[in-house]
Design a protein around this motif. Sequence first.
Motif, PDB file in Angstrom:
ATOM      1  N   SER A 144      17.578  30.439  19.699  1.00 53.17           N
ATOM      2  CA  SER A 144      16.874  30.198  20.964  1.00 53.17           C
ATOM      3  C   SER A 144      15.654  29.309  20.770  1.00 53.17           C
ATOM      4  O   SER A 144      15.389  28.402  21.574  1.00 53.17           O
ATOM      5  CB  SER A 144      16.444  31.521  21.598  1.00 53.17           C
ATOM      6  N   GLU A 154       9.865  37.054  28.628  1.00 49.04           N
ATOM      7  CA  GLU A 154      11.211  37.114  28.063  1.00 49.04           C
ATOM      8  C   GLU A 154      11.441  36.033  27.008  1.00 49.04           C
ATOM      9  O   GLU A 154      12.097  36.277  25.994  1.00 49.04           O
ATOM     10  CB  GLU A 154      12.258  36.998  29.175  1.00 49.04           C
ATOM     11  N   THR A 184      12.245  37.090  23.205  1.00 46.45           N
ATOM     12  CA  THR A 184      13.492  36.630  22.585  1.00 46.45           C
ATOM     13  C   THR A 184      13.222  35.913  21.264  1.00 46.45           C
ATOM     14  O   THR A 184      13.856  36.198  20.236  1.00 46.45           O
ATOM     15  CB  THR A 184      14.246  35.685  23.541  1.00 46.45           C
TER      16      THR A 184
END
Length: 361
Positions: free
Chosen positions: A183, A205, A209
């Motif tokens: 990510s 978020e 992550t």
Amino acid sequence: MYYTLKKISSELIEARAVEGNHLITYKPEDAKFSKVEEYLNEGKLLSISERGTVSSRKDYEGYYKQQGPKSNFKLKLTQLDDLNFNDALFVPLKTGTVADQFLSNDGGFLPGTNVMAAGAPGVGKTTVLLEMLYKIRETDPSKKVLFISAEMNQLDMARYLKRFPHWGTLPILFLSDYADGDSQRAIEETLKQGWDLVLTDSYTEVNDTVKEESGMSRGKTEKWFLDLMTEHNMANNQARRYTTFVTILQLSKGGTFVGSNKLKHMTTAMLHLDWKGSENSSERFMEFSKNRTGDVGKKMFFSFDNGVQFDEIRYKRDLLNEELIKEEREKLKSEEDAFDKLFNSLPNEAEQAEASSPSAA
């Protein structure tokens, strides 16, 4: 976990953990040797996820510099006349709606700024901001816009498309597509292309992550994200675009946003979205509590009755009312000053008595 890389010889690369003493060595016969060597030549840190996935990221913390001799401190002062920015920095990103007037004194989002958006659950933060994202590109197709979704996946967005089919051509980076631990690299590589406006849902978020995948502390993860935003604010990307970031924040149970003081300070504007009256009432509005590029305390009402609609009549009426109130206050102040001046010009009782006494004659 992150590692600094050092070439011991043409056939040996050493990877040392930035936190702790963990050491890994790579030799030409290792499958990952060429990739690790590429990261080394680029001056990047090696990132190894819990699953063993290898990736890289920039050395934002300066770990490589810490390994070498300490350089002498150099103080840098800047004169504003020496700054050299492209004229594109001063051209606002317009939605073509009355929201432009609400967003800034120049009309629209200003390039290279950071807007944080917080609000009550279900008030429509993502919906109204995605519509503004779309409107910017619709108004000027040369503008590049991007949505980074860390909360919703393709199925979630498919439901949105039933109501807002025109969003179908918006480019979206779904972090759920990078469950293998890439990510962070996906975000960096995507932003590197250069965008005019990036909407992120949500700040928390994204950080959670990347933190989970990279093994960084929360503070370092946040620093990575904020530094990345600053880098692209300054147009340090392939397209040389001064990127504006609109970032959705999550609120704590107490109603305060989740983030550090550094986030507060680097924010150009803090946008609040809320219900008028009770929660889930029919009236929704946006309001700035901080805005370096425009007004604060003014409400922009919006609805989802037919797509996303901004209440232009109400907004302009409220502005007119404020102007009338301001004029009335100025008028009253002027009359008050005139009265005070007149009153002070009249003699008081002591002065009258002294003027009428025989000694005065």
